[in-house]
Design a protein around this motif. Structure first.
Motif, PDB file in Angstrom:
ATOM      1  N   LEU A  54      15.746 -16.077   4.634  1.00 34.83           N
ATOM      2  CA  LEU A  54      17.182 -16.370   4.579  1.00 34.83           C
ATOM      3  C   LEU A  54      17.503 -17.308   3.428  1.00 34.83           C
ATOM      4  O   LEU A  54      18.545 -17.180   2.772  1.00 34.83           O
ATOM      5  N   ALA A  77      24.665 -15.492   6.464  1.00 36.70           N
ATOM      6  CA  ALA A  77      23.268 -15.863   6.213  1.00 36.70           C
ATOM      7  C   ALA A  77      23.053 -17.358   6.425  1.00 36.70           C
ATOM      8  O   ALA A  77      22.020 -17.775   6.961  1.00 36.70           O
ATOM      9  N   LEU A  93      29.052 -12.635   3.581  1.00 33.24           N
ATOM     10  CA  LEU A  93      27.599 -12.536   3.681  1.00 33.24           C
ATOM     11  C   LEU A  93      26.941 -13.904   3.559  1.00 33.24           C
ATOM     12  O   LEU A  93      25.976 -14.209   4.271  1.00 33.24           O
ATOM     13  N   PHE A  94      27.464 -14.723   2.652  1.00 33.61           N
ATOM     14  CA  PHE A  94      26.909 -16.061   2.464  1.00 33.61           C
ATOM     15  C   PHE A  94      27.032 -16.884   3.737  1.00 33.61           C
ATOM     16  O   PHE A  94      26.062 -17.512   4.183  1.00 33.61           O
ATOM     17  N   GLN A 107      22.802 -18.075  10.169  1.00 35.49           N
ATOM     18  CA  GLN A 107      21.479 -17.684  10.666  1.00 35.49           C
ATOM     19  C   GLN A 107      20.403 -18.659  10.199  1.00 35.49           C
ATOM     20  O   GLN A 107      19.523 -19.051  10.960  1.00 35.49           O
ATOM     21  N   PHE A 108      20.489 -19.065   8.947  1.00 40.32           N
ATOM     22  CA  PHE A 108      19.510 -19.958   8.351  1.00 40.32           C
ATOM     23  C   PHE A 108      19.454 -21.300   9.076  1.00 40.32           C
ATOM     24  O   PHE A 108      18.370 -21.831   9.356  1.00 40.32           O
ATOM     25  N   LEU A 160      16.581  -8.261   7.944  1.00 41.42           N
ATOM     26  CA  LEU A 160      16.016  -8.984   6.811  1.00 41.42           C
ATOM     27  C   LEU A 160      14.535  -8.628   6.678  1.00 41.42           C
ATOM     28  O   LEU A 160      13.807  -8.675   7.659  1.00 41.42           O
ATOM     29  N   VAL A 174      17.719 -15.095   0.481  1.00 37.47           N
ATOM     30  CA  VAL A 174      18.999 -14.377   0.450  1.00 37.47           C
ATOM     31  C   VAL A 174      20.117 -15.281  -0.064  1.00 37.47           C
ATOM     32  O   VAL A 174      20.930 -14.881  -0.909  1.00 37.47           O
ATOM     33  N   LEU A 175      20.164 -16.512   0.435  1.00 37.02           N
ATOM     34  CA  LEU A 175      21.189 -17.457  -0.010  1.00 37.02           C
ATOM     35  C   LEU A 175      21.045 -17.750  -1.504  1.00 37.02           C
ATOM     36  O   LEU A 175      22.041 -17.816  -2.229  1.00 37.02           O
ATOM     37  N   PHE A 234      18.727 -10.142  13.082  1.00 39.47           N
ATOM     38  CA  PHE A 234      19.403 -10.165  11.782  1.00 39.47           C
ATOM     39  C   PHE A 234      18.587  -9.354  10.787  1.00 39.47           C
ATOM     40  O   PHE A 234      17.411  -9.627  10.584  1.00 39.47           O
ATOM     41  N   ARG A 266      11.121 -15.921   8.442  1.00 38.60           N
ATOM     42  CA  ARG A 266      12.512 -15.453   8.428  1.00 38.60           C
ATOM     43  C   ARG A 266      13.425 -16.529   7.848  1.00 38.60           C
ATOM     44  O   ARG A 266      14.365 -16.230   7.113  1.00 38.60           O
ATOM     45  N   ARG A 267      13.158 -17.783   8.183  1.00 44.22           N
ATOM     46  CA  ARG A 267      13.964 -18.865   7.620  1.00 44.22           C
ATOM     47  C   ARG A 267      13.788 -18.907   6.099  1.00 44.22           C
ATOM     48  O   ARG A 267      14.749 -19.079   5.352  1.00 44.22           O
TER      49      ARG A 267
END
Length: 455
Positions: A14, A52, A48-49, A55-56, A66, A17-18, A64, A10-11
């Protein structure tokens, strides 16, 4: 074990996503408006940035939304990014044709097909060597940049970053102060970078090579160091992350960027910290401080990490070594150009009339409705002190993972509130993000298993 792997992936997801958000709002198109309408469009992406990023760095909450990240999906995403780069490369060649940009379809198709087919093959071969993933990803990045070198001449009319460095280095070759005012056509340039930038590109100028070959060498070295530091059993994951970074369309599209020598000092410093060579890490980071200002934001948190590990003497020792590294690369220029260096690299950006010059993700545009752009530097300094004070009194930065976490927070705040915000600043932010992903996921060798060296 399932929970651990899910959190790791998940990390990494993320991070992806970034990277995609940063690539989607990259700059580089001349004369693009950055006014109110543009900033309103960016607001959802900014939200959103930040969501994310939170969360990251702080939770990677399973709630979250994803998709689950895997190396295979990362490689398939990298292939999609290569398609995006191909479209951007073609569009760029058409848009700037009047500046000498040309498109070589056969060479472009050969590079594109080799990279896409190679990654597609590796994505569905779990037993394939991670080294091949890195090799093909690097070949794609290098091939794209070499194609740009052949197809796209460096011209200040398109982007003046590398041309200005080339002119300054050329002045130095002819025993002229590189910080002297340069008149090119109808434009006037005061060299806007630190002395280390002159030093970093000087060998390529002296050898009459395109400065983008320096970029290739530094980015390739960064990727090799990050991959080398990984645990053998985790190199497939690290190679997949590197594929995403190396083949991100914005990194490839901005063929004229100048930041790669600074990236190399950051990567080298963090690898040395992971290997517990803290003194050498501080010295290398000091060299980075002589190349680019963003390392000034990084150093305090590295020193706080030293304080947590071994006390005040260790912190002072690393501060002295960082200063020595900075003076080694910048010292020869200080006697003749101290005032110009201060004015050109920091002072001149406070002269904007009304709002911050910020086309990509930022907060500074909105902040300058309340304060004048020349006050943003003070706000940045105040917030850097506040973040550092929080880390100091809350006993943060005791590990490399936590140190990287707060370095990313500080850099993000600093970039978003800069008086001048270019999209490629966020590419620099991706470098510590990538390393943080490796360190937080324990994909790099554990520092506790390594001996503490003596400087």
């Amino acid at each position: 074990m399932t929970t651990l792997v899910t959190k790791e992936f998940r990390r990494a997801g993320l991070f992806t996503v970034l990277l995609l958000l940063i690539s989607s709002v990259g700059d580089g198109w001349s004369q693009r408006s950055a006014g109110l309408t543009h900033q309103l469009i960016l607001l959802p992406l900014l939200f959103l940035f930040l969501l994310a990023l939170g969360q990251f760095l702080f939770s990677a909450d399973p709630k979250f939304p994803l998709p689950i990240w895997t190396p295979r999906r990362a490689l398939l995403t990298a292939i999609a990014l290569e398609f995006a780069f191909g479209a951007l490369f073609f569009h760029e060649s058409r848009r700037f044709a009047s500046l000498g940009y040309v498109f070589h379809p056969i060479a472009a198709a050969a590079i594109f097909l080799a990279v896409v087919l190679g990654l597609l093959y590796l994505a569905f071969r779990p037993a394939a060597s991670p080294g091949w993933i890195l090799a093909i990803s690097l070949a794609g990045y290098i091939g794209g940049l070499v194609l740009a070198i052949v197809s796209f001449p460096l011209t200040y009319l398109r982007s003046d970053m590398l041309p200005v460095i080339l002119w300054a280095d050329t002045n130095l070759l002819h025993h002229i102060n590189p910080y002297t005012t340069m008149h090119v056509g109808a434009r006037v340039y005061d060299f806007p970078y630190l002395p280390g930038m002159i030093v970093a590109y000087f060998p390529f100028t002296a050898a009459h090579l395109d400065l983008r070959f320096d970029t290739i060498a530094c980015v390739a070295a960064c990727a090799a160091l990050i991959f080398w530091a990984a645990r053998v059993e985790r190199r497939r994951e690290v190679a997949a992350l590197l594929a995403l970074f190396l083949l991100s369309p914005y990194l490839q599209y901005r063929h004229e960027l100048y930041l790669s020598p600074h990236w190399l000092t950051l990567v080298a410093a963090f690898v040395l910290m992971q290997r517990r060579h803290f003194a050498w890490a501080a010295f290398v980071l000091g060299i980075g401080m002589g190349i680019y200002q963003f390392s000034w934001v990084v150093l305090p948190f590295v020193l706080l990490n030293a304080l947590r590990r071994r006390g005040w003497f260790e912190a002072f020792k690393l501060a002295a070594l960082a200063a020595a590294g900075a003076l080694l690369i910048a010292g020869p220029f200080l006697r003749s150009a101290t005032h110009r260096i201060a004015s050109n690299t920091v002072g001149q950006w406070g002269r904007l009339a009304q709002h911050a010059d910020a086309a990509p993700l930022n907060l500074s545009y909105w902040v300058t409705y309340a304060i004048h752009p020349d006050k943003l530097l003070r706000l940045q300094a105040l917030l850097m002190v506040a973040i550092f004070a929080y880390c100091f009194f809350k006993h943060r930065c005791a590990t490399l993972e936590d140190t990287l976490r707060w370095i990313i927070v500080a850099l993000t705040v600093f970039i978003m509130l800069n008086v001048l915000v270019d999209g490629y600043f966020y590419l620099m932010l991706l470098v510590p993000m990538l390393i943080y992903t490796c360190v937080a996921n324990r994909w790099w060798s554990e520092p506790e298993q390594l001996p503490v060296p003596v400087l």
